[in-house]
Design an enzyme around this catalytic site. Structure first.
Site, PDB file in Angstrom:
ATOM      1  N   CYS A  74      17.309  73.272 -49.672  1.00 30.03           N
ATOM      2  CA  CYS A  74      16.949  73.875 -50.961  1.00 30.03           C
ATOM      3  C   CYS A  74      15.563  73.377 -51.323  1.00 30.03           C
ATOM      4  CB  CYS A  74      17.963  73.509 -52.040  1.00 30.03           C
ATOM      5  SG  CYS A  74      17.558  74.222 -53.656  1.00 30.03           S
ATOM      6  N   HIS A 151      18.082  83.397 -43.776  1.00 26.63           N
ATOM      7  CA  HIS A 151      17.536  84.371 -44.725  1.00 26.63           C
ATOM      8  C   HIS A 151      17.333  85.708 -44.032  1.00 26.63           C
ATOM      9  CE1 HIS A 151      16.448  81.772 -48.200  1.00 26.63           C
ATOM     10  NE2 HIS A 151      16.458  80.830 -47.269  1.00 26.63           N
ATOM     11  N   GLU A 199      21.143  84.390 -53.655  1.00 26.39           N
ATOM     12  CA  GLU A 199      21.324  83.153 -52.904  1.00 26.39           C
ATOM     13  C   GLU A 199      22.776  82.987 -52.470  1.00 26.39           C
ATOM     14  OE1 GLU A 199      19.822  78.524 -53.210  1.00 26.39           O
ATOM     15  OE2 GLU A 199      19.295  79.977 -54.764  1.00 26.39           O
ATOM     16  N   CYS A 208      14.053  80.743 -55.601  1.00 27.37           N
ATOM     17  CA  CYS A 208      14.625  80.153 -54.384  1.00 27.37           C
ATOM     18  C   CYS A 208      13.471  79.706 -53.507  1.00 27.37           C
ATOM     19  CB  CYS A 208      15.504  81.163 -53.654  1.00 27.37           C
ATOM     20  SG  CYS A 208      16.186  80.553 -52.088  1.00 27.37           S
ATOM     21  N   GLY A 211      13.821  80.790 -49.909  1.00 29.07           N
ATOM     22  CA  GLY A 211      13.623  82.232 -49.877  1.00 29.07           C
ATOM     23  C   GLY A 211      12.153  82.600 -49.951  1.00 29.07           C
TER      24      GLY A 211
END
Length: 264
Positions: A74, A151, A199, A208, A211
């Protein structure tokens, strides 16, 4: 029952409850995380962060989504932990060692190298991750990147015209992604990216970090932009830089919301 201290922080609205288990143990199970994540009856957060001792880095970081599942990486949480430590530091995660540099009011994170092989995403079957022969309604020919977590990225004219509340969970749980996937929908203009992210395990978020990294890398690979690139999310802006063959640099803000105690 003894109360346990926590710190509430966020990166561009992507919010975390951070528990420090380096001094006293903190034991959590999935049901507890889900209860604490409840925004009406608990603390409320996108992710719970559990800090621990590390023999490889300054601190060990575990990341739990609001649904109670543990994930690998994260980016926004990593920035917040660096800010909480108050110094440049190396953080051990399931995605590897992440180096963070504390600047004046932002943090720069070396997010490591992206991975593109279909089995590194992972996907359920071999395919070209730069031009995937699949689609979901208007989200056609997406790309896939692993930034410590999986992703999928689709480029569209207007990310805000996409019904992410409906398509996000559908794509997240598609059998093509055996470990689930984070869903990124983006547009490109003037070497900048506008991005929305569904997410995995948390839903539609204000921001994110991984992301933003995955989408910037995908756009650079398709020669839509060149690094460094500004990525605009609902919660604000991140700056992502990447050169093919190198590691990803992510720079963005952090904020402390409050501290508190909760009975676990």
């Amino acid at each position: 029952m003894t109360a346990t201290a926590f710190t509430k922080m966020h990166g561009l609205g992507n919010d975390f409850a951070i528990f420090d288990a380096r001094v006293a143990p903190v034991h959590l199970h999935e049901a507890q995380v889900r209860a604490l994540a409840d925004r009406q009856r608990g603390i409320g957060f996108d992710q719970l962060i559990l800090l621990g001792q590390s023999d490889k880095a300054d601190v060990h970081m575990r990341i739990f989504n609001a649904n109670g599942g543990e994930v690998e990486a994260c980016g926004n949480a990593t920035r917040c932990v660096i800010a909480l430590l108050g110094k440049d530091a190396v953080i051990e995660t399931r995605a590897g060692l992440l180096k963070g540099e504390l600047l004046d009011d932002t943090v720069r994170i070396d997010m490591g190298e992206p991975r593109f092989d279909w089995d590194a995403i992972p996907l359920a079957q071999p395919m070209d991750t730069m031009d995937m022969p699949v689609g979901w309604e208007m989200l056609e020919r997406p790309m896939a990147v692993n930034i410590g977590n999986p992703h999928v990225i689709a480029f569209v004219d207007d990310p805000y015209a996409v019904d992410m509340a409906r398509l996000g969970p559908q794509i997240e749980t598609d059998p093509l992604f055996p470990e689930g996937v984070n869903v990124n929908v983006a547009s490109v203009s003037d070497n900048a990216i506008t991005l929305r992210v569904w997410e995995r395990g948390a839903g539609l978020t204000e921001a994110c970090g991984t992301g933003a990294c995955a989408t910037a890398v995908a756009a650079i690979r398709r020669k839509l932009v060149s690094g460094p690139v500004a990525v605009h999310l609902p919660g604000g802006k991140l700056t992502i830089d990447w050169q093919p063959g190198g590691t990803i640099s992510m720079t963005g803000p952090f904020a402390s919301a409050f501290t508190g105690e909760v009975e676990l």
